[in-house]
Enzyme design. Structure first.
Site, PDB file in Angstrom:
ATOM      1  N   LYS A 285       1.832  10.033   2.700  1.00 58.90           N
ATOM      2  CA  LYS A 285       3.112  10.081   2.003  1.00 58.90           C
ATOM      3  C   LYS A 285       2.980  10.977   0.776  1.00 58.90           C
ATOM      4  O   LYS A 285       2.058  10.822  -0.024  1.00 58.90           O
ATOM      5  CB  LYS A 285       3.537   8.664   1.602  1.00 58.90           C
ATOM      6  N   GLU A 370      13.082  -9.863   6.851  1.00 53.16           N
ATOM      7  CA  GLU A 370      14.046 -10.694   6.120  1.00 53.16           C
ATOM      8  C   GLU A 370      14.225 -12.068   6.758  1.00 53.16           C
ATOM      9  O   GLU A 370      14.344 -13.072   6.040  1.00 53.16           O
ATOM     10  CB  GLU A 370      15.396  -9.972   6.054  1.00 53.16           C
ATOM     11  N   ARG A 398      20.660  -9.445   7.428  1.00 52.68           N
ATOM     12  CA  ARG A 398      19.755  -9.480   8.570  1.00 52.68           C
ATOM     13  C   ARG A 398      19.184 -10.879   8.807  1.00 52.68           C
ATOM     14  O   ARG A 398      18.599 -11.145   9.850  1.00 52.68           O
ATOM     15  CB  ARG A 398      18.605  -8.491   8.363  1.00 52.68           C
TER      16      ARG A 398
END
Length: 626
Positions: A285, A370, A398
């Protein structure tokens, strides 16, 4: 915003992947350098997501070079890493307005481009949708390929596992690219992350394993050209990737995701390999820009900055609601060891970084999961602990089934700190917190509070934490605090608020504005202009019914105000109460419209939706004249 095309001699000729596929591999290497520099320059001028895209430059080029997009379907999970994809698919000159009003969507969007087969915003959806498209391709007898790019953070979510479990038991042709950079927004956690780390450290770059002996025989020589192959390393790779194989996938990798030549060669070799397959690529990244490589978390999403200096500008010293929550959390943890704070991979955004370092034994980051976060909290509550689930409004959607079945039905004392309620802004329609009051208000046993300022936020968190009769919700917005604390006597004292009690903030005549949440400063200006009564209702559930009765006797009209969908929101609760009590008084509900709200700044969106003081006044005056 213009750019100097001379600095990008190859990129400036790429309008679509059609031109890309005409380049020599030598020029592809040059293109990757130009694309990385262009991404850096564009995001530094516009703000937006940076580190993720820097890590997918070579992968993006290779995929569009090998596959015949948009006929072949390329699905990006979440989309933080899809800026290079947008640049190469006809949106290069518009990238400077990404996340801006009337500009590019922050994530892949079907209505924006034919190269975006799936609109995304939340993670872990790519494999499910991709499998559906692969099934359709086979039924249609199409030669269409389906490729899903998913990060090692997103693949930990339950939905991704459900999709892999399904896909692995089929013979449908789908390629999952596992973009493994050890990060989601922050560092990944959990068993799968440890599993991948075991076999994808740098010493394994450009090594290969696959459970298909035929393809292994002609891919291994490609790998050995660039890396010394050690039998002991291969054994480690084989043993540690049994997970994907046992799910039914043909596993290939791990390979260096920044070696564009190797990527292209392997993608071409496996292009027509039948059945479900996973290509594991290792990326970094922020690759190619040292500041982002060294600190990918802070360089994940950035404001405007000087790319030459490579230092992010210092943020204005203004406190956010997320910070208020984080500071309150630290204070309460110092008083109560039973407090347990839970986040689904949003530690920084939810203001929990300081807490996680100061109280690591009371902190759980469960990853992008979640549903698990909510039911995990249920187990803690059943066992006598005091769980707090810190979660964005858009992500709580969610876990709706878990909120109902695992928390509310069992009436468990779990506190939900719901961040980003209302207009979020630049992240657009997938991230606006437009629906939480509507979808939570209808659940029995819920206590729902909407603070209008920083001190009320702390008081409501304290009240919810001490509420032991069921679940509670404190819903607050993204951004800076409102310092409207005039009607409180002790600004630093924490105490339990009387449940379901509103406060008359300003007495007026004829019209009563019933405010829910942090639009109070705008409501105050409108009330002053109209000489209206202003009430901070504070509680969405239970409503202050006595106060509503009282106000109905000496006012001619009610105005409800909230930064939530009008349909089913706090104002609907007022309507229902008045009808149930047969109180005949006209009501105007002001809030978010029955449409998905696109990207833009919070100020721009509120102005467009007439949720600033001028717009609120105009709506009320127009309605009263009808």
């Amino acid at each position: 915003m213009n750019y100097n095309k001379k600095k990008y001699p190859i990129l400036s000729t790429i309008e679509t992947p059609i031109e890309l596929r005409q380049l020599s591999q030598k020029n592809l290497l040059k293109l990757s350098c130009e694309l990385r520099q262009f991404l850096l320059n564009s995001v530094s001028q516009s703000s937006g997501h940076l580190a993720s895209g820097l890590g997918t430059i070579e992968l993006t080029i290779a995929l569009h070079y090998v596959y015949n997009t948009p006929f072949d379907l390329l699905i990006w999970d979440v989309g933080h890493q899809a800026y290079p994809h947008k640049i190469l698919t006809g949106r290069r000159d518009s990238i400077f307005k990404i996340r801006k009003k009337n500009g590019l969507h922050p994530f892949p969007c079907r209505s924006e481009s034919s190269y975006d087969p799936l609109s995304v915003g939340h993670s872990s959806t790519s494999i499910s949708a991709g499998l559906g498209m692969a099934v359709a391709a086979k039924k249609n007898m199409s030669k269409q390929h389906t490729v899903c790019v998913i990060g090692d953070g997103a693949i930990t979510a339950g939905m991704a596992f459900e999709a892999m479990n399904h896909a692995g038991g089929t013979e449908y042709d789908i390629l999952v690219i596992l973009n493994d950079n050890k990060m989601s927004i922050s560092k990944n956690i959990g068993g799968l992350s440890n599993h991948l780390t075991q076999n994808s450290s740098e010493k394994y770059y450009a090594h290969l394993h696959t459970n298909n002996k035929n393809i292994l025989s002609y891919l291994t020589p490609l790998i050995n050209k660039t890396n010394t192959y050690k039998e002991k390393n291969n054994k480690n790779i084989i043993s540690s990737n049994s997970l994907f194989e046992k799910l039914g996938f043909n596993y290939i990798g791990p390979i260096n995701g920044h070696d564009i030549i190797i990527l292209i060669r392997i993608l071409k070799k496996i292009q027509n390999l039948k059945g479900p397959k996973i290509l594991h690529v290792i990326t970094k990244k922020g690759h190619g820009y040292h500041p982002a490589e060294n600190d990918p978390t802070n360089w994940h999403a950035v404001p405007k900055f000087n790319p030459i200096i490579g230092v992010l500008p210092k943020q204005k010293n203004k406190t956010t609601y997320s910070e208020i929550f984080g500071n309150w959390l630290c204070y309460m943890a110092s008083k109560d060891k039973k407090l347990i704070a839970i986040t689904p991979a949003m530690s920084e955004g939810s203001g929990m970084t300081k807490f996680s370092k100061k109280y690591p034994n009371q902190y759980f980051d469960v990853g992008i999961a979640e549903q698990h976060a909510v039911t995990f909290a249920a187990g803690l509550a059943i066992s006598g602990y005091k769980p707090i689930v810190a979660i964005y409004s858009t992500f709580l959607q969610r876990a709706y089934d878990q909120v109902i079945h695992d928390i509310a039905i069992q009436n468990l004392p779990v506190l939900f700190a719901v961040d980003r309620g209302g207009i979020v802004g630049a992240d657009g329609q997938t991230h606006q917190g437009a629906f939480d009051l509507s979808y939570l208000r209808c659940i029995p046993n819920m206590l729902i509070m909407t603070p209008s300022n920083d001190y009320e936020c702390k008081l409501m968190l304290y009240t919810g934490y001490n509420y032991r009769y069921g679940p509670s919700v404190v819903r607050y917005p993204r951004g800076e605090i409102n310092n409207f604390t005039i009607y409180h006597d002790h600004h630093n004292k924490l105490y339990n608020l009387p449940l379901g009690k509103g406060v008359i903030y300003r007495p007026g005549q004829d019209v009563a504005i019933l405010n829910f949440g942090t639009l109070l400063p705008e409501a105050e200006k409108a009330a002053h202009n109209l000489n209206a009564t202003l009430v901070d209702m504070r509680f969405v559930k239970p409503l202050d019914e006595k106060l509503l009765h009282l106000l109905s006797k000496n006012h001619k009209a009610f105005i409800t105000l909230e930064e939530n969908s009008i349909l089913g929101g706090a104002g609907s609760g007022v309507n229902e109460f008045l009808m149930r009590q047969k109180i005949l008084i006209p009501v105007l509900n002001i809030g978010l419209p029955d449409s998905f709200i696109q990207q833009g700044s919070q100020k721009e969106i509120r102005s467009d939706l007439q949720l600033d003081s001028t717009g609120i006044s105009t709506q009320i005056k127009t309605w009263l004249l009808k």
